[in-house]
Structure formats: structure tokens, C-alpha cells
Design a protein around this motif. Structure first.
Motif, mmCIF file in Angstrom:
data_model
loop_
_atom_site.group_PDB
_atom_site.id
_atom_site.type_symbol
_atom_site.label_atom_id
_atom_site.label_comp_id
_atom_site.label_asym_id
_atom_site.label_seq_id
_atom_site.Cartn_x
_atom_site.Cartn_y
_atom_site.Cartn_z
ATOM 1 N N LEU A 137 -69.383 30.743 20.182
ATOM 2 C CA LEU A 137 -70.232 29.556 20.152
ATOM 3 C C LEU A 137 -69.666 28.485 21.078
ATOM 4 O O LEU A 137 -70.408 27.852 21.819
ATOM 5 C CB LEU A 137 -70.361 29.037 18.717
ATOM 6 N N ALA A 138 -68.347 28.357 21.071
ATOM 7 C CA ALA A 138 -67.702 27.370 21.947
ATOM 8 C C ALA A 138 -67.917 27.769 23.392
ATOM 9 O O ALA A 138 -68.235 26.919 24.252
ATOM 10 C CB ALA A 138 -66.198 27.253 21.631
ATOM 11 N N ASP A 139 -67.781 29.049 23.690
ATOM 12 C CA ASP A 139 -68.009 29.514 25.065
ATOM 13 C C ASP A 139 -69.470 29.276 25.470
ATOM 14 O O ASP A 139 -69.760 28.866 26.594
ATOM 15 C CB ASP A 139 -67.681 31.017 25.184
ATOM 16 N N ALA A 140 -70.380 29.569 24.545
ATOM 17 C CA ALA A 140 -71.808 29.380 24.844
ATOM 18 C C ALA A 140 -72.100 27.905 25.082
ATOM 19 O O ALA A 140 -72.867 27.556 25.971
ATOM 20 C CB ALA A 140 -72.667 29.929 23.717
ATOM 21 N N LEU A 141 -71.461 27.011 24.287
ATOM 22 C CA LEU A 141 -71.681 25.566 24.475
ATOM 23 C C LEU A 141 -71.130 25.121 25.818
ATOM 24 O O LEU A 141 -71.757 24.331 26.533
ATOM 25 C CB LEU A 141 -71.021 24.777 23.341
ATOM 26 N N VAL A 142 -69.941 25.647 26.143
ATOM 27 C CA VAL A 142 -69.347 25.303 27.456
ATOM 28 C C VAL A 142 -70.276 25.795 28.550
ATOM 29 O O VAL A 142 -70.563 25.094 29.523
ATOM 30 C CB VAL A 142 -67.924 25.911 27.581
ATOM 31 N N LYS A 143 -70.744 27.024 28.421
ATOM 32 C CA LYS A 143 -71.661 27.586 29.431
ATOM 33 C C LYS A 143 -72.941 26.744 29.499
ATOM 34 O O LYS A 143 -73.450 26.455 30.581
ATOM 35 C CB LYS A 143 -71.967 29.049 29.038
ATOM 36 N N GLU A 144 -73.463 26.367 28.339
ATOM 37 C CA GLU A 144 -74.694 25.567 28.280
ATOM 38 C C GLU A 144 -74.455 24.216 28.949
ATOM 39 O O GLU A 144 -75.303 23.737 29.709
ATOM 40 C CB GLU A 144 -75.115 25.388 26.824
ATOM 41 N N GLU A 145 -73.276 23.609 28.680
ATOM 42 C CA GLU A 145 -72.967 22.318 29.318
ATOM 43 C C GLU A 145 -72.869 22.482 30.828
ATOM 44 O O GLU A 145 -73.333 21.634 31.589
ATOM 45 C CB GLU A 145 -71.650 21.764 28.755
ATOM 46 N N GLU A 146 -72.247 23.585 31.253
ATOM 47 C CA GLU A 146 -72.148 23.846 32.697
ATOM 48 C C GLU A 146 -73.550 24.017 33.295
ATOM 49 O O GLU A 146 -73.849 23.510 34.372
ATOM 50 C CB GLU A 146 -71.304 25.085 32.956
ATOM 51 N N ASP A 147 -74.407 24.756 32.600
ATOM 52 C CA ASP A 147 -75.780 24.961 33.066
ATOM 53 C C ASP A 147 -76.528 23.625 33.141
ATOM 54 O O ASP A 147 -77.259 23.356 34.091
ATOM 55 C CB ASP A 147 -76.536 25.941 32.160
ATOM 56 N N VAL A 148 -76.343 22.792 32.075
ATOM 57 C CA VAL A 148 -77.005 21.482 32.054
ATOM 58 C C VAL A 148 -76.513 20.637 33.226
ATOM 59 O O VAL A 148 -77.295 20.001 33.914
ATOM 60 C CB VAL A 148 -76.778 20.776 30.694
ATOM 61 N N LYS A 149 -75.128 20.661 33.439
ATOM 62 C CA LYS A 149 -74.575 19.883 34.564
ATOM 63 C C LYS A 149 -75.111 20.408 35.894
ATOM 64 O O LYS A 149 -75.433 19.654 36.798
ATOM 65 C CB LYS A 149 -73.046 19.924 34.549
ATOM 66 N N ALA A 150 -75.225 21.724 36.008
ATOM 67 C CA ALA A 150 -75.772 22.316 37.240
ATOM 68 C C ALA A 150 -77.229 21.874 37.425
ATOM 69 O O ALA A 150 -77.658 21.515 38.526
ATOM 70 C CB ALA A 150 -75.660 23.836 37.202
ATOM 71 N N LEU A 151 -78.014 21.922 36.321
ATOM 72 C CA LEU A 151 -79.427 21.485 36.407
ATOM 73 C C LEU A 151 -79.513 19.996 36.717
ATOM 74 O O LEU A 151 -80.374 19.573 37.499
ATOM 75 C CB LEU A 151 -80.153 21.811 35.096
ATOM 76 N N GLU A 152 -78.625 19.201 36.113
ATOM 77 C CA GLU A 152 -78.624 17.766 36.413
ATOM 78 C C GLU A 152 -78.299 17.525 37.884
ATOM 79 O O GLU A 152 -78.894 16.681 38.538
ATOM 80 C CB GLU A 152 -77.609 17.038 35.523
ATOM 81 N N GLY A 153 -77.338 18.318 38.414
ATOM 82 C CA GLY A 153 -77.005 18.206 39.856
ATOM 83 C C GLY A 153 -78.191 18.571 40.722
ATOM 84 O O GLY A 153 -78.514 17.892 41.701
ATOM 85 N N LYS A 154 -78.853 19.695 40.351
ATOM 86 C CA LYS A 154 -80.038 20.119 41.110
ATOM 87 C C LYS A 154 -81.133 19.067 41.027
ATOM 88 O O LYS A 154 -81.808 18.753 42.029
ATOM 89 C CB LYS A 154 -80.567 21.464 40.589
ATOM 90 N N LEU A 155 -81.316 18.499 39.813
ATOM 91 C CA LEU A 155 -82.327 17.464 39.628
ATOM 92 C C LEU A 155 -81.987 16.228 40.463
ATOM 93 O O LEU A 155 -82.855 15.654 41.125
ATOM 94 C CB LEU A 155 -82.452 17.096 38.147
ATOM 95 N N ALA A 156 -80.689 15.848 40.464
ATOM 96 C CA ALA A 156 -80.264 14.692 41.270
ATOM 97 C C ALA A 156 -80.501 14.962 42.749
ATOM 98 O O ALA A 156 -80.977 14.090 43.487
ATOM 99 C CB ALA A 156 -78.784 14.386 41.004
ATOM 100 N N ASP A 157 -80.178 16.201 43.205
ATOM 101 C CA ASP A 157 -80.425 16.571 44.613
ATOM 102 C C ASP A 157 -81.921 16.526 44.936
ATOM 103 O O ASP A 157 -82.341 16.031 45.990
ATOM 104 C CB ASP A 157 -79.875 17.977 44.906
ATOM 105 N N ALA A 158 -82.734 17.069 44.011
ATOM 106 C CA ALA A 158 -84.189 17.080 44.233
ATOM 107 C C ALA A 158 -84.723 15.641 44.287
ATOM 108 O O ALA A 158 -85.580 15.313 45.123
ATOM 109 C CB ALA A 158 -84.887 17.880 43.142
ATOM 110 N N LEU A 159 -84.233 14.776 43.383
ATOM 111 C CA LEU A 159 -84.678 13.370 43.402
ATOM 112 C C LEU A 159 -84.259 12.678 44.690
ATOM 113 O O LEU A 159 -85.029 11.927 45.282
ATOM 114 C CB LEU A 159 -84.127 12.622 42.182
ATOM 115 N N ALA A 160 -83.008 12.950 45.129
ATOM 116 C CA ALA A 160 -82.533 12.352 46.385
ATOM 117 C C ALA A 160 -83.399 12.823 47.550
ATOM 118 O O ALA A 160 -83.788 12.035 48.425
ATOM 119 C CB ALA A 160 -81.057 12.708 46.612
ATOM 120 N N LYS A 161 -83.697 14.147 47.557
ATOM 121 C CA LYS A 161 -84.552 14.708 48.621
ATOM 122 C C LYS A 161 -85.936 14.072 48.557
ATOM 123 O O LYS A 161 -86.529 13.713 49.583
ATOM 124 C CB LYS A 161 -84.637 16.230 48.451
ATOM 125 N N GLU A 162 -86.473 13.912 47.345
ATOM 126 C CA GLU A 162 -87.804 13.305 47.173
ATOM 127 C C GLU A 162 -87.793 11.859 47.664
ATOM 128 O O GLU A 162 -88.726 11.418 48.329
ATOM 129 C CB GLU A 162 -88.210 13.389 45.700
#
Length: 151
Positions: free
Chosen positions: A5-30
Motif C-alpha cells: 500500500l505504501a509503495d502504491a501510494l508512493v507510485k500514485e504520488e509520483e504519477d500525480v506529480k508527473a500528471l501535475e508536471g504534464k498539466l503545468a507544461d500543457a498550461l504553459a504551452k497553452e
């Protein structure tokens, strides 16, 4: 399970951070795309305003030229009217002169006719006098012949 569960949460947080980065990049591009479009729109508006100003200047120039042409034509028309009035006055003068000459010619003909009539009356009177003289002479000759015949 807690480890998973801890690994899954860490992975989920990493995924969320990756999505937030992608979202920030997409917003910057927009935002960049919006800025590019804003710049293009501003340039197009500026160009449109320049084009409108150029057309307004051309129109003002054309109107000014048209007004000059109208004034020139009005001047030419005024000159033509003055010339026409002068020509009419000249023709009226010529007509008056011709009428005066015609009246003089008529008066001369009237005078000639009056003189001819007077001369004709004188000639008729002279012929009447000659005829009367001839008749008187003829009557004397007839009386003389009658006298001779009676003798």
C-alpha cells in the motif's frame, strides 16, 4: 500489505506529480499559444488600422482632387458663360446695325419711289399739257379748215 500500500501510494504520488508536471507544461504551452495569438491579433489590428488610415488618406486626397476638378470646371463654365454672353451681345449689336442699315435702305428706296412718283406726275402733267396744246392746235386747225371749207 502495508508495504504494498505504501509503495502504491508512493507510485500514485509520483504519477500525480508527473500528471501535475504534464498539466503545468500543457498550461504553459497553452499560455504561449494564447500569447502568440494575442500578438498576431494585435499585429493584424495594427495592420488593419494602418490600412484604414491609408484608405482614409487616399479618399481624402481623391476628394480634394475632385473638389479641385469641380472648381476648375465651374471656372471653365463661368468663362464659357461670359464668352457666350459677349457673343450674344456682339450678335445683338450686329443685328441692330443690320436693322439700322435695312431701315436706311428702305428710306432710300422710299425716297427714290417718292422721287419717281413725283417725276412721273410731272411727266404726266407735261404730257397732259402737250396733249391739251395739241388738242387746242388741232381745234384751231379744224376751225381754219372749216373756214377754208366754208369759203
Amino acid at each position: 500489505l502495508e508495504g504494498k500500500l505504501a509503495d502504491a501510494l508512493v507510485k500514485e504520488e509520483e504519477d500525480v506529480k508527473a500528471l501535475e508536471g504534464k498539466l503545468a507544461d500543457a498550461l504553459a504551452k497553452e499560455e504561449e499559444d494564447v500569447q502568440v495569438l494575442d500578438d498576431k491579433l494585435a499585429n493584424a489590428l495594427a495592420k488593419g488600422q494602418e490600412d484604414v488610415k491609408a484608405l482614409e488618406d487616399k479618399l481624402a486626397g481623391a476628394l480634394e482632387k475632385e473638389e479641385e476638378d469641380v472648381k476648375m470646371l465651374e471656372g471653365k463654365l463661368a468663362d464659357a458663360l461670359v464668352k457666350e454672353e459677349e457673343d450674344v451681345k456682339a450678335l445683338e449689336g450686329k443685328l441692330a446695325d443690320a436693322l439700322a442699315k435695312e431701315e436706311e435702305d428702305v428710306q432710300v428706296l422710299d425716297d427714290k419711289l417718292a422721287n419717281a412718283l413725283a417725276k412721273g406726275q410731272e411727266d404726266v402733267k407735261a404730257l397732259e399739257d402737250k396733249l391739251a396744246g395739241a388738242l387746242e392746235k388741232e381745234e384751231e386747225d379744224v376751225k381754219m379748215l372749216e373756214g377754208k371749207l366754208a369759203d
